[in-house]
Scaffold this active site. Structure first.
Site, mmCIF file in Angstrom:
data_model
loop_
_atom_site.group_PDB
_atom_site.id
_atom_site.type_symbol
_atom_site.label_atom_id
_atom_site.label_comp_id
_atom_site.label_asym_id
_atom_site.label_seq_id
_atom_site.Cartn_x
_atom_site.Cartn_y
_atom_site.Cartn_z
ATOM 1 N N THR A 21 -9.610 0.238 3.530
ATOM 2 C CA THR A 21 -9.570 1.697 3.486
ATOM 3 C C THR A 21 -10.752 2.326 2.757
ATOM 4 O O THR A 21 -10.803 3.548 2.635
ATOM 5 C CB THR A 21 -8.274 2.165 2.791
ATOM 6 O OG1 THR A 21 -8.252 1.659 1.441
ATOM 7 C CG2 THR A 21 -7.044 1.666 3.533
ATOM 8 N N ASP A 36 -7.925 9.161 12.080
ATOM 9 C CA ASP A 36 -8.715 10.215 12.695
ATOM 10 C C ASP A 36 -10.192 9.858 12.759
ATOM 11 O O ASP A 36 -10.952 10.465 13.518
ATOM 12 C CB ASP A 36 -8.532 11.524 11.924
ATOM 13 C CG ASP A 36 -8.864 11.402 10.441
ATOM 14 O OD1 ASP A 36 -8.606 10.349 9.850
ATOM 15 O OD2 ASP A 36 -9.379 12.385 9.862
ATOM 16 N N TRP A 47 -5.691 11.963 6.485
ATOM 17 C CA TRP A 47 -5.617 12.553 5.144
ATOM 18 C C TRP A 47 -4.313 12.185 4.430
ATOM 19 O O TRP A 47 -3.605 13.049 3.909
ATOM 20 C CB TRP A 47 -5.772 14.066 5.232
ATOM 21 C CG TRP A 47 -7.119 14.565 5.645
ATOM 22 C CD1 TRP A 47 -8.056 13.909 6.390
ATOM 23 C CD2 TRP A 47 -7.680 15.854 5.347
ATOM 24 N NE1 TRP A 47 -9.169 14.704 6.580
ATOM 25 C CE2 TRP A 47 -8.966 15.902 5.951
ATOM 26 C CE3 TRP A 47 -7.223 16.962 4.656
ATOM 27 C CZ2 TRP A 47 -9.798 17.023 5.861
ATOM 28 C CZ3 TRP A 47 -8.046 18.071 4.572
ATOM 29 C CH2 TRP A 47 -9.328 18.097 5.168
ATOM 30 N N LYS A 50 -11.634 0.544 12.838
ATOM 31 C CA LYS A 50 -10.288 0.985 13.208
ATOM 32 C C LYS A 50 -10.136 1.055 14.723
ATOM 33 O O LYS A 50 -9.072 0.702 15.268
ATOM 34 C CB LYS A 50 -9.991 2.346 12.579
ATOM 35 C CG LYS A 50 -9.872 2.320 11.065
ATOM 36 C CD LYS A 50 -8.781 1.383 10.563
ATOM 37 C CE LYS A 50 -7.405 1.903 10.828
ATOM 38 N NZ LYS A 50 -6.362 1.001 10.236
ATOM 39 N N GLY A 77 0.813 -1.212 0.000
ATOM 40 C CA GLY A 77 0.000 0.000 0.000
ATOM 41 C C GLY A 77 0.847 1.262 0.000
ATOM 42 O O GLY A 77 2.080 1.227 0.000
ATOM 43 N N TYR A 137 -16.319 2.389 9.228
ATOM 44 C CA TYR A 137 -14.866 2.383 9.096
ATOM 45 C C TYR A 137 -14.201 2.763 10.411
ATOM 46 O O TYR A 137 -13.274 2.099 10.888
ATOM 47 C CB TYR A 137 -14.443 3.346 7.988
ATOM 48 C CG TYR A 137 -12.953 3.573 7.910
ATOM 49 C CD1 TYR A 137 -12.121 2.627 7.312
ATOM 50 C CD2 TYR A 137 -12.373 4.725 8.446
ATOM 51 C CE1 TYR A 137 -10.754 2.832 7.251
ATOM 52 C CE2 TYR A 137 -11.009 4.929 8.389
ATOM 53 C CZ TYR A 137 -10.196 3.986 7.788
ATOM 54 O OH TYR A 137 -8.839 4.190 7.738
ATOM 55 N N ASP A 177 -2.175 -12.372 4.305
ATOM 56 C CA ASP A 177 -3.527 -11.878 4.560
ATOM 57 C C ASP A 177 -3.722 -11.850 6.069
ATOM 58 O O ASP A 177 -3.760 -12.914 6.710
ATOM 59 C CB ASP A 177 -4.543 -12.798 3.887
ATOM 60 C CG ASP A 177 -5.986 -12.364 4.098
ATOM 61 O OD1 ASP A 177 -6.225 -11.424 4.887
ATOM 62 O OD2 ASP A 177 -6.877 -12.980 3.494
ATOM 63 N N ALA A 194 -4.915 -2.681 5.863
ATOM 64 C CA ALA A 194 -6.172 -2.031 6.249
ATOM 65 C C ALA A 194 -7.204 -2.121 5.139
ATOM 66 O O ALA A 194 -6.862 -2.131 3.959
ATOM 67 C CB ALA A 194 -5.927 -0.558 6.597
#
Length: 304
Positions: free
Chosen positions: A63, A103, A152, A130, A11, A126, A37, A61
């Site tokens: 995402t 965040d 971000w 997390k 990623g 999401y 995985d 993740a």
């Protein structure tokens, strides 16, 4: 020299972190999804037994923020249970773990930067997944687990808002961008350096916020990008979140405070404008092969 394992190494953040560690002469194994995985508990345990790392950074993740609203169990399998599998394997092997978080664990309804000690109250699927990952890591590794919340993200090795705006500047006469969401654009190269600095510092385990200094709206960021391209920033037009609804509610303000980072005597990440300028040559070099970066109005770039 520490031995590192990076999960999710294919990623955007994972690739920059592996590259930074290699430049630093560290012993690093980068495991992309095709290699490991994290939803497969047995495979995770086997991989860590084989590599015997001193430190693991879990960049793996789910995402896709909006998709998680209708596929929360699948997102939880990666972001929550997967993080738990990595943490359990680290506990078995005596490795330290850095869990990359978001965040989005906060509701985004405050007007001040979020502290590491503030209650996490996610408003999205999401964010819930997390947070589940954070909780698993801190529960299983109370003395050797680190949670790094960031925000971000953008970089050269994946779809993100900055690359999308670079593309749209060439394709469209004007773009409409949300101007009532505030956050911290964070270059994955800066975050990679921050992760390495945290490990070298041997700071106390726990929760840290690691994002660029300063804050801006998506609209302000887009105008900065257009300016760096030599384009007319007036081609970027502000709109409200209400004018661009999405399945997952976006936080109005997800600016992260860096109190724990400062208390550990770690150097803050640069200001977002400084980093954007530094990142721009690399982002422009990557744009020829850039994959689509999401909607024209806003793309949420998540770690991973």
């Amino acid at each position: 020299m520490s031995r590192w394992v990076i999960t999710g190494a294919g990623g955007m953040l994972g690739r920059d972190l592996v590259a930074a560690l290699e430049r630093a002469g560290q012993d690093v194994a980068g495991l992309a999804h095709r290699d490991l995985d994290v939803t497969d508990e047995a495979a995770v345990r086997a991989a860590l037994r084989y590599h015997r790392p001193d430190i693991v950074v879990n960049c793996a993740a789910w995402t896709r923020v909006d998709d998680a609203e209708t596929h929360e169990e699948e997102a939880l399998a990666v972001n929550g249970h997967g993080a738990g599998h990595v943490a359990a394997a680290c506990a078995d092997g005596g490795a330290r773990l850095v869990q990359i978080s978001s965040d989005y664990v906060f509701g985004g309804d405050t007007r001040r930067p979020y502290l590491e000690t503030d209650d996490a109250r996610p408003r999205t699927a999401y964010g819930r997944t997390k947070l589940a990952g954070e909780q698993a890591v801190l529960r299983l590794l109370p003395g050797t687990g680190y949670v790094l919340r960031t925000a971000w993200l953008y970089g050269a090795h994946g779809p993100n808002f900055v690359r999308t705006m670079i593309r749209l500047e060439r394709e469209r006469p004007a773009v409409n961008v949300v101007d009532d969401q505030h956050g911290q654009p964070t270059w994955t190269v800066d975050l990679a350096r921050g992760i390495i600095a945290l490990e070298r510092s041997r700071a106390a385990p726990g929760v840290y916020h690691t994002s660029s200094s300063g804050s801006v709206t998506w609209f302000g960021l887009a105008r900065e990008i257009f300016g760096l391209l030599g384009a007319d920033a007036a081609r970027v037009r502000p709109i409200t979140t209400m004018e661009y609804p999405s399945p997952a509610p976006r936080p109005a303000c997800s600016v992260l405070g860096h109190d724990a980072w400062a208390a550990a005597d770690l150097e803050p990440l640069p200001g977002w404008q400084v980093s954007l300028r530094r990142a721009f040559p690399e982002l422009l070099a990557a744009r020829a092969g850039a994959p689509p970066g999401g909607g024209a109005l806003r793309l949420e770039a998540r770690p991973g």
